[in-house]
Scaffold this motif. Structure first.
Motif, PDB file in Angstrom:
ATOM      1  N   GLU A  60      31.045  44.961  42.348  1.00 57.23           N
ATOM      2  CA  GLU A  60      31.819  46.074  41.792  1.00 57.23           C
ATOM      3  C   GLU A  60      31.921  45.993  40.269  1.00 57.23           C
ATOM      4  O   GLU A  60      32.687  46.717  39.653  1.00 57.23           O
ATOM      5  CB  GLU A  60      33.220  46.107  42.417  1.00 57.23           C
ATOM      6  CG  GLU A  60      33.215  46.454  43.893  1.00 57.23           C
ATOM      7  CD  GLU A  60      32.768  47.880  44.180  1.00 57.23           C
ATOM      8  OE1 GLU A  60      32.937  48.756  43.309  1.00 57.23           O
ATOM      9  OE2 GLU A  60      32.235  48.115  45.290  1.00 57.23           O
ATOM     10  N   GLY A  61      31.158  45.086  39.667  1.00 56.93           N
ATOM     11  CA  GLY A  61      31.104  44.998  38.209  1.00 56.93           C
ATOM     12  C   GLY A  61      32.022  43.970  37.581  1.00 56.93           C
ATOM     13  O   GLY A  61      32.107  43.875  36.360  1.00 56.93           O
ATOM     14  N   ALA A  62      32.695  43.167  38.398  1.00 54.68           N
ATOM     15  CA  ALA A  62      33.617  42.153  37.871  1.00 54.68           C
ATOM     16  C   ALA A  62      32.867  40.962  37.301  1.00 54.68           C
ATOM     17  O   ALA A  62      31.750  40.651  37.709  1.00 54.68           O
ATOM     18  CB  ALA A  62      34.557  41.669  38.974  1.00 54.68           C
ATOM     19  N   ALA A 107      38.182  48.829  39.456  1.00 56.81           N
ATOM     20  CA  ALA A 107      37.126  49.455  40.254  1.00 56.81           C
ATOM     21  C   ALA A 107      37.806  50.493  41.145  1.00 56.81           C
ATOM     22  O   ALA A 107      38.920  50.267  41.639  1.00 56.81           O
ATOM     23  CB  ALA A 107      36.385  48.427  41.089  1.00 56.81           C
ATOM     24  N   GLU A 108      37.138  51.599  41.343  1.00 56.86           N
ATOM     25  CA  GLU A 108      37.714  52.696  42.112  1.00 56.86           C
ATOM     26  C   GLU A 108      38.123  52.242  43.514  1.00 56.86           C
ATOM     27  O   GLU A 108      37.334  51.624  44.231  1.00 56.86           O
ATOM     28  CB  GLU A 108      36.706  53.841  42.214  1.00 56.86           C
ATOM     29  CG  GLU A 108      37.283  55.081  42.833  1.00 56.86           C
ATOM     30  CD  GLU A 108      36.328  56.258  42.815  1.00 56.86           C
ATOM     31  OE1 GLU A 108      36.709  57.308  43.325  1.00 56.86           O
ATOM     32  OE2 GLU A 108      35.199  56.125  42.303  1.00 56.86           O
ATOM     33  N   ASN A 137      40.739  47.594  49.586  1.00 58.72           N
ATOM     34  CA  ASN A 137      40.177  48.922  49.348  1.00 58.72           C
ATOM     35  C   ASN A 137      40.287  49.620  50.695  1.00 58.72           C
ATOM     36  O   ASN A 137      39.414  49.482  51.544  1.00 58.72           O
ATOM     37  CB  ASN A 137      38.729  48.831  48.866  1.00 58.72           C
ATOM     38  CG  ASN A 137      38.055  50.196  48.752  1.00 58.72           C
ATOM     39  OD1 ASN A 137      38.477  51.171  49.364  1.00 58.72           O
ATOM     40  ND2 ASN A 137      36.986  50.254  47.986  1.00 58.72           N
TER      41      ASN A 137
END
Length: 185
Positions: free
Chosen positions: A86-88, A135-136, A155
């Motif tokens: 998720e880009g972390a 993150a969304e 989530n």
């Protein structure tokens, strides 16, 4: 059926045992995935393991393929693997927690667990989530009482959950209840 992806960790079979209390479990090495069984599974579990998420590109590929299509749960390295996808950024901690019991606090963003509740968990990790992290649809839902480090996320839109700690460890009080709640979500 629950499909556990084994990242060659000594705790993986404890994870399998704990999840098998609730459903049939298939466990395969991350490098020997059975695509037929993976496709049949309702839930995918990314196990603990050595190293960092970047060491497991096949697991990242599986996560991206099934995100939003199946329930996904990450434990320790699996928690980091999902957040990494998720880009972390996943970084080394100043203190290593291997076989360490910490108290966590469930915060108000949790939809599954009793907010404001504190309980003890078993930790076995030298890496952690670098924050801030956004993150969304992802909410950090538990934090270490002492350090403030992220200890779980939810989530609930895509049915993706993770624990930095080990719910299957004897050091985690009521870990079986945590797993049951996620599987029931």
């Amino acid at each position: 059926m629950i499909y556990v992806i084994d990242h060659k960790d000594s705790f993986t079979h404890n994870v399998v045992h704990q999840f098998s209390l609730f459903d049939n479990v298939v466990c395969d090495d991350f490098s020997k995935i059975n695509n037929s069984k993976l496709n049949q599974a309702s839930t995918i579990v990314f196990s603990p393991g050595p190293g960092s998420p970047k060491d497991y590109p096949l697991s990242s590929k599986i996560y991206k393929k099934f995100k939003g299509k199946k329930k996904i749960i990450g434990i320790c390295l699996g928690f980091q693997q999902i957040l990494f996808c998720e880009g972390a950024s996943i970084i080394e901690q100043s203190k290593i927690y291997h076989g360490f019991q910490s108290e966590v606090l469930v915060n108000k963003s949790s939809k599954l667990f009793n907010t404001g509740r504190k309980f003890k968990v078993g930790r076995y990790h030298s890496l952690k989530l670098k924050e801030p992290f956004v993150a969304e649809n992802f909410d950090i839902t538990m934090r270490c009482v002492i350090s403030g480090a992220a200890m779980s996320f939810e989530n609930n839109i895509d049915k993706i959950y993770g624990f930095q700690f080990h719910p299957e460890s004897f050091l985690t009080l009521n870990g079986k209840i945590l797993i049951k709640k996620i599987l029931s979500a």
